[in-house]
Design a protein around this motif. Structure first.
Motif, PDB file in Angstrom:
ATOM      1  N   CYS A   1      27.909  22.143 -52.165  1.00 22.32           N
ATOM      2  CA  CYS A   1      29.098  22.352 -52.996  1.00 22.32           C
ATOM      3  C   CYS A   1      28.789  23.279 -54.160  1.00 22.32           C
ATOM      4  O   CYS A   1      27.696  23.245 -54.715  1.00 22.32           O
TER       5      CYS A   1
ATOM      6  N   SER B   1      24.947  16.903 -53.734  1.00 21.06           N
ATOM      7  CA  SER B   1      26.232  17.604 -53.699  1.00 21.06           C
ATOM      8  C   SER B   1      26.077  19.091 -53.923  1.00 21.06           C
ATOM      9  O   SER B   1      26.742  19.900 -53.272  1.00 21.06           O
TER      10      SER B   1
ATOM     11  N   CYS C   1      33.289  22.498 -51.290  1.00 16.64           N
ATOM     12  CA  CYS C   1      32.128  22.015 -50.530  1.00 16.64           C
ATOM     13  C   CYS C   1      32.195  22.642 -49.143  1.00 16.64           C
ATOM     14  O   CYS C   1      33.173  22.462 -48.414  1.00 16.64           O
TER      15      CYS C   1
ATOM     16  N   ASP D   1      21.508  12.785 -55.529  1.00 14.96           N
ATOM     17  CA  ASP D   1      22.790  13.461 -55.341  1.00 14.96           C
ATOM     18  C   ASP D   1      22.521  14.889 -54.866  1.00 14.96           C
ATOM     19  O   ASP D   1      21.972  15.691 -55.591  1.00 14.96           O
TER      20      ASP D   1
END
Length: 55
Positions: free
Chosen positions: A11, A7, A16, A5
């Motif tokens: 983000c 992200s 994000c 992950d």
């Protein structure tokens, strides 16, 4: 196969980012841009060399 992950790469707690300065960070909603991916390779490996171009 292991999924990672990423992200938190683009983000933070509230948003994000599509770009960081003048560099696009994502290609679409599920894919990092090549520039971001190459930067992560250098970060993870500690290498300052440019990754091999495959396209």
């Amino acid at each position: 196969m292991h999924l990672v992950d990423l992200s938190d790469t683009v983000c933070d707690e509230t948003i994000c980012r599509v770009a960081e300065g003048d560099i696009l960070t994502v290609h679409d909603s599920q894919h990092l841009s090549a520039t971001t991916a190459h930067g992560l390779i250098a970060h993870w490996t500690g290498s300052s060399e440019q990754p091999t171009r495959w396209w």
